[in-house]
Every structure is written in C-alpha cells, then in structure tokens.
Design a protein around this motif. Structure first.
Motif, mmCIF file in Angstrom:
data_model
loop_
_atom_site.group_PDB
_atom_site.id
_atom_site.type_symbol
_atom_site.label_atom_id
_atom_site.label_comp_id
_atom_site.label_asym_id
_atom_site.label_seq_id
_atom_site.Cartn_x
_atom_site.Cartn_y
_atom_site.Cartn_z
ATOM 1 N N MET A 1 -6.387 -11.513 -4.703
ATOM 2 C CA MET A 1 -5.500 -10.610 -5.382
ATOM 3 C C MET A 1 -4.420 -10.109 -4.413
ATOM 4 N N ARG A 2 -3.681 -9.112 -4.845
ATOM 5 C CA ARG A 2 -2.551 -8.621 -4.066
ATOM 6 C C ARG A 2 -2.971 -7.422 -3.208
ATOM 7 N N SER A 3 -2.166 -7.148 -2.175
ATOM 8 C CA SER A 3 -2.432 -6.040 -1.264
ATOM 9 C C SER A 3 -1.242 -5.093 -1.237
ATOM 10 N N ILE A 4 -1.480 -3.863 -0.796
ATOM 11 C CA ILE A 4 -0.415 -2.888 -0.665
ATOM 12 C C ILE A 4 0.669 -3.455 0.256
ATOM 13 N N GLY A 5 1.920 -3.346 -0.194
ATOM 14 C CA GLY A 5 3.055 -3.856 0.551
ATOM 15 C C GLY A 5 3.529 -5.217 0.076
ATOM 16 N N ASP A 6 2.736 -5.885 -0.763
ATOM 17 C CA ASP A 6 3.136 -7.189 -1.295
ATOM 18 C C ASP A 6 4.216 -7.031 -2.358
ATOM 19 N N GLU A 7 5.170 -7.960 -2.381
ATOM 20 C CA GLU A 7 6.160 -7.993 -3.456
ATOM 21 C C GLU A 7 5.501 -8.610 -4.679
ATOM 22 N N VAL A 8 5.730 -8.004 -5.844
ATOM 23 C CA VAL A 8 5.155 -8.511 -7.085
ATOM 24 C C VAL A 8 6.247 -8.611 -8.151
ATOM 25 N N CYS A 9 6.007 -9.455 -9.137
ATOM 26 C CA CYS A 9 6.937 -9.653 -10.242
ATOM 27 C C CYS A 9 6.269 -9.239 -11.547
ATOM 28 N N ARG A 31 2.600 -0.448 -4.143
ATOM 29 C CA ARG A 31 2.510 0.747 -3.304
ATOM 30 C C ARG A 31 1.090 1.296 -3.218
ATOM 31 N N GLY A 32 0.277 1.028 -4.203
ATOM 32 C CA GLY A 32 -1.087 1.548 -4.173
ATOM 33 C C GLY A 32 -1.969 0.881 -5.202
ATOM 34 N N LEU A 33 -3.271 0.860 -4.939
ATOM 35 C CA LEU A 33 -4.282 0.345 -5.859
ATOM 36 C C LEU A 33 -5.507 1.243 -5.792
ATOM 37 N N ILE A 34 -6.144 1.425 -6.928
ATOM 38 C CA ILE A 34 -7.364 2.221 -6.971
ATOM 39 C C ILE A 34 -8.465 1.510 -6.172
ATOM 40 N N HIS A 35 -9.345 2.271 -5.577
ATOM 41 C CA HIS A 35 -10.433 1.693 -4.785
ATOM 42 C C HIS A 35 -11.356 0.879 -5.701
ATOM 43 N N CYS A 58 5.797 2.195 1.313
ATOM 44 C CA CYS A 58 4.351 2.119 1.098
ATOM 45 C C CYS A 58 3.576 2.876 2.170
ATOM 46 N N TYR A 59 4.215 3.130 3.279
ATOM 47 C CA TYR A 59 3.525 3.724 4.417
ATOM 48 C C TYR A 59 4.135 5.061 4.808
ATOM 49 N N SER A 60 4.774 5.719 3.844
ATOM 50 C CA SER A 60 5.368 7.032 4.105
ATOM 51 C C SER A 60 4.939 7.997 3.007
ATOM 52 N N ILE A 61 5.147 9.273 3.248
ATOM 53 C CA ILE A 61 4.813 10.308 2.270
ATOM 54 C C ILE A 61 6.092 10.689 1.529
#
Length: 92
Positions: A1-9, A31-35, A58-61
């Motif tokens: 599957m995909r990970s945080i930071g991956d580009e998706v369509c 930017r985020g996925l549920i655990h 994805c890595y900032s607040i």
C-alpha cells in the motif's frame, strides 16, 4: 500500500480495510493514515491527502494545529495558576 509522503492520484488504492481497497478521493500527497490497529466503520475518514502536492507539509505542523495547541496550553497554564493561588492564599 501507500505511505505518508507518497504522491497519489484520484482512484488510486492507498489502503485496504478488511481486504477492501480504499481509494484516494483527491490528487496530492498522502499526509496521514489511521493506525492499522484501529477499528473502523464504513464512512470513517482514515487518511488525509494534501492537494497542494508539497511533501514537506507531511512533516510539519499546520498553523491551525499550532493555534489549537496554543489555546489548550493557555487553558492548562491558566487553570494551574488559579489552583496554585487558591491553595496558597485560600481565596481567588
């Protein structure tokens, strides 16, 4: 599957829930996925796609998160100070 930071369509599978594919509703950066250990129900938002497409987000607040955290901290500090004054002086 995909990970945080991956580009998706749009329409791309980003995760699976009970073997059922979950597709992105936007083009952008994941930017985020549920655990994976969290139980979910149909219709629950389980991820976030940032349409700006900038991976650094994805890595900032966010400003919104900082504002909320600042407000929570202010309430905590205010209630702690009030409790301390009450204990020391006996009155408010």
């Amino acid at each position: 599957m995909r990970s945080i930071g991956d580009e998706v369509c749009i329409g791309e599978t980003v995760a699976k829930v009970a073997g059922i594919p979950v597709q992105s509703q936007l083009d952008g950066v994941l930017r985020g996925l549920i655990h994976p250990s969290v139980s979910v129900t149909k219709g629950l938002k389980i991820g976030d796609v940032d349409p700006r497409g900038d991976r650094t987000h994805c890595y900032s607040i966010t400003d919104k998160a900082l504002a909320i955290a600042g407000g929570v901290l202010e309430v905590i500090m205010s209630s702690n100070n009030t409790a301390a004054v009450y204990k020391i002086g006996g009155t408010l």
